[in-house]
Design an enzyme around this catalytic site. Structure first.
Site, PDB file in Angstrom:
ATOM      1  N   VAL A  90       0.579  -6.603   9.203  1.00 33.76           N
ATOM      2  CA  VAL A  90       1.278  -5.832  10.231  1.00 33.76           C
ATOM      3  C   VAL A  90       2.666  -5.445   9.747  1.00 33.76           C
ATOM      4  CG1 VAL A  90       0.040  -6.901  12.150  1.00 33.76           C
ATOM      5  CG2 VAL A  90       2.173  -7.922  11.353  1.00 33.76           C
ATOM      6  N   ASP A  91       3.078  -4.251  10.134  1.00 32.81           N
ATOM      7  CA  ASP A  91       4.463  -3.840   9.929  1.00 32.81           C
ATOM      8  C   ASP A  91       5.305  -4.498  11.035  1.00 32.81           C
ATOM      9  OD1 ASP A  91       6.630  -2.448   8.895  1.00 32.81           O
ATOM     10  OD2 ASP A  91       6.341  -0.794  10.287  1.00 32.81           O
ATOM     11  N   LYS A  92       6.581  -4.674  10.777  1.00 29.65           N
ATOM     12  CA  LYS A  92       7.435  -5.319  11.783  1.00 29.65           C
ATOM     13  C   LYS A  92       7.883  -4.334  12.856  1.00 29.65           C
ATOM     14  CE  LYS A  92      11.763  -6.114  10.936  1.00 29.65           C
ATOM     15  NZ  LYS A  92      12.452  -5.361  12.031  1.00 29.65           N
TER      16      LYS A  92
ATOM     17  N   THR B 119       5.603  -2.625  15.691  1.00 32.26           N
ATOM     18  CA  THR B 119       4.354  -3.362  15.870  1.00 32.26           C
ATOM     19  C   THR B 119       4.642  -4.724  16.496  1.00 32.26           C
ATOM     20  OG1 THR B 119       3.378  -2.251  13.944  1.00 32.26           O
ATOM     21  CG2 THR B 119       2.279  -4.245  14.739  1.00 32.26           C
TER      22      THR B 119
ATOM     23  N   VAL C 231      -2.036  -2.728  10.128  1.00 30.83           N
ATOM     24  CA  VAL C 231      -1.535  -2.117  11.361  1.00 30.83           C
ATOM     25  C   VAL C 231      -0.164  -1.532  11.066  1.00 30.83           C
ATOM     26  CG1 VAL C 231      -1.079  -2.456  13.808  1.00 30.83           C
ATOM     27  CG2 VAL C 231      -2.702  -3.949  12.631  1.00 30.83           C
TER      28      VAL C 231
END
Length: 666
Positions: A335-337, A340, A537
């Site tokens: 996941v990107d921070k 997200t 994501v």
């Protein structure tokens, strides 16, 4: 179309007419004084001299009714078999057609009628069930608005929704469907967006907020500027995507299709060999019926359609059966921070002045002037703060040079302004002799994103922005683990200290920070080399290479993005993080149902074949059991249409502010 025409075109017409003819045959046979055996048919066909016995008018009429039932039910089957043969395809219809025609030729009209009648019922059941499993798509089509009220020449005019023109003002009143995609230009109201995002709680809308076609006003009055009409609306794109996805084949289904291509001819060869060896025509014809792989053929598509339909109803778009199957194998979620795990709406939180000749306002003015021409998400909070402080940039922005992974360089009337990290200063030969590095490190440790500001060759200060953590981020990570995901990995371009602060609060298993877009791609590729099935994501911009490399690319909040809806392997229409573990859980449930259906189908064929050779299983009994197995497979797949209780319970919990705060604190 009137009711008579609808009935004639219905898939139930043929089995109903055939069934009536069979009942008439039974009734006439009873008038002739013969008994009816519920297992093997009318007694006048059991006798060795059946036709001699049935030479009377009553029995001839009974034969004709039964033959007519076989013809009515079998005509379409034979036609499909012939059409398939013309394109060199040997399918199930051919097996049933040969068995029925063979039974008629040897005078066994009951078996011919029973086999074709039961097969026709099975076909009608399959059609009805596929329509049922496609109900999510039907519901999406049903929510499409028919009319719209637009402002033309100062007056309210009601027009068909497809005749609304781009740029027109559309009025949305309480209880009305929104007919277009657009932005609110005036008014406030509560909009039910369940048809788009799957969320049942209405969303408050005001000026500049986006609304979507097919959503419903639950209160208030809105004036909406139309920016998407007809096929360009989000609803139309969703319908198109779901149609394509439900027709797309999974790898398992493609294998089953290839298997059936060999299996069906093998059954015909087995039947011929049995007839040559035993000289028993009835046994050979029975093998043709018993060997029908109907339940096997429908086992995968009915599960895929049900699973994708269930997902679409919950605001999750899955690109097709192959991606649904792959999603069930996901072992790592990257996941990107920003946007997200966090809200994606950063705010300016800190400002450290390092030049004694300047004050906070001056540092902010320089930073805002430099960021005025930048497209970076962190530019907005700086510009907003500058406007509030009365030092917002004016005139044409200066030339901006993005430096990936480091920051930006801006030219303002011959003066170079740098905003970024220490490597950016090093690249441009600017010395940090005022303690910008330690100040930035301290801010990063607090979970904020620091940016050093330098004008020409002098560092003047450090500003910091923070993006609030999503309340459901910790629960999402926990639910991913519950769904069978081995680890959740953060891939971010932010500094390690900021990433670790966010990771500690969310329960992230592994953190990769200070990454360029190509670094994210390499991180995903490395996880794949380690044997993981990776879902990525992200926002689809900086993360595009990693999204393309991952086994499954997931786009969040895709309702307003045409590109995300069309290209993402999984598009989460709303901004609800819990949809991610829900999509993986649903994929796993769907694959389990697919495997169960394959087992049921194969076990039924094996048991029936054993019963034929052991004696006691006739064509009609075999077809009855075969169609029963088809029904079991269908009903098993339809379980997917029910909501996952765990997902529903978690969603309810997270709607409670107290529980949401507790999840974050934990």
């Amino acid at each position: 179309m009137n009711r008579l025409q609808q009935w004639v075109l219905s898939s139930w017409t043929v089995p109903v007419i055939s069934g009536v003819l069979i009942l008439l045959s039974f009734g006439v046979g009873r008038l002739g004084g013969d008994a009816w055996n519920p297992v093997i048919g009318p007694q006048w066909w059991i006798d060795a001299g059946a036709h001699a016995h049935g030479s009377g008018d009553v029995f001839v009429l009974a034969d004709l009714f039964m033959l007519a039932a076989a013809v009515v039910a079998g005509y379409g089957i034979v036609l499909k078999a012939v059409r398939a043969l013309m394109i060199k395809v040997i399918g199930i219809d051919l097996l049933v057609a040969i068995a029925a025609i063979g039974a008629i030729l040897i005078g066994n009209f009951w078996e011919a009628a029973a086999v074709t009648f039961l097969f026709a019922i099975g076909h009608a059941l399959e059609a009805a069930t596929m329509n049922k499993t496609r109900s999510a798509l039907a519901e999406l089509v049903a929510v499409a608005p028919d009319t719209a009220i637009v402002m033309r020449e100062g007056a309210q005019v009601e027009v068909p929704a497809h005749l609304v023109r781009m740029g027109e003002i559309v009025l949305v009143k309480n209880g009305a469907k929104v007919p277009v995609d657009g932005h609110v230009v005036s008014g406030t109201g509560a909009i039910d967006e369940a048809s788009i995002t799957g969320e049942s709680i209405p969303v408050e809308k005001g000026k500049s907020d986006q609304v979507f076609a097919g959503t419903v006003s639950r209160g208030g009055f809105l004036q909406v500027l139309a920016t998407g009409i007809g096929a360009d609306t989000t609803l139309a794109r969703i319908i198109h995507r779901v149609e394509e996805a439900q027709d797309a084949k999974a790898r398992t289904q493609a294998f089953i299709d290839r298997f059936s291509g060999w299996y069906t001819p093998a059954v015909i060869v087995l039947a011929v060999l049995t007839w040559l060896i035993t000289q028993d025509v009835v046994l050979a014809l029975t093998l043709l019926v018993i060997g029908c792989p109907g339940a096997l053929v429908i086992s995968i598509p009915v599960a895929i359609v049900a699973g994708i339909g269930r997902a679409a109803r919950n605001g999750i778009l899955i690109k097709g059966g192959e991606y649904l199957e792959t999603s069930a194998k996901i072992s790592v979620v990257a996941v990107d921070k920003t946007g997200t795990l966090t809200q994606g709406r950063p705010q300016l939180t800190d400002m450290v002045v390092l030049d004694p000749a300047l004050d906070r306002t001056e540092v902010l003015r320089w930073a805002a002037a430099a960021e005025a021409g930048s497209e970076h998400p962190l530019a907005k909070p700086i510009l907003d703060s500058a406007v509030e402080a009365g030092v917002g940039p004016k005139g044409t922005p200066g030339a901006v040079t993005p430096v990936p992974g480091k920051g930006i360089a801006s030219d303002l009337d011959g003066q170079r302004v740098l905003i970024g990290n220490l490597p950016l200063l090093d690249q441009y030969g600017v010395r940090d002799d005022v303690g910008a590095g330690p100040a930035a490190e301290k801010l990063a440790a607090a979970g904020r994103t620091p940016m050093i500001v330098a004008v020409d060759a002098k560092v003047i200060g450090v500003i910091a922005v923070a993006d609030e953590l999503r309340e459901d981020a910790p629960a999402m990570v926990a639910r991913l683990h519950d769904a069978g995901v081995e680890k959740v990995v953060m891939l971010t371009g932010d500094t390690r200290l900021v990433a670790e602060a966010v990771g500690a609060r969310t329960g992230i298993d592994e953190i990769h920070a200070s990454l360029l877009p190509e670094d994210k791609l390499e991180a995903v590729a490395q996880l794949q080399r380690e044997g993981h099935t990776v879902a990525m994501v992200g926002d689809g911009v900086n993360d595009a290479p990693a999204l393309a490399t991952a086994d499954i690319g997931v786009a969040m909040g895709a309702a307003g993005s045409a590109v995300a809806v069309e290209t993402a392997d999984i598009a989460l229409m709303g901004d609800n993080l819990m949809k991610l573990p829900e999509s993986i859980s649903l994929a796993k449930r769907t694959v389990v149902v697919m495997k169960q259906n394959i087992f049921i189908a194969l076990a039924t064929v094996v048991l029936l074949l054993a019963g034929v050779f052991a004696g006691g299983v006739t064509m009609s009994i075999g077809m009855l059991v075969h169609e029963a197995s088809v029904l079991v497979v269908i009903l098993n797949a339809m379980r997917l249409m029910r909501n996952d209780r765990n997902s529903t319970a978690m969603a309810k919990e997270l709607r409670s502010p107290a529980r949401a705060r507790a999840a974050v604190d934990a």
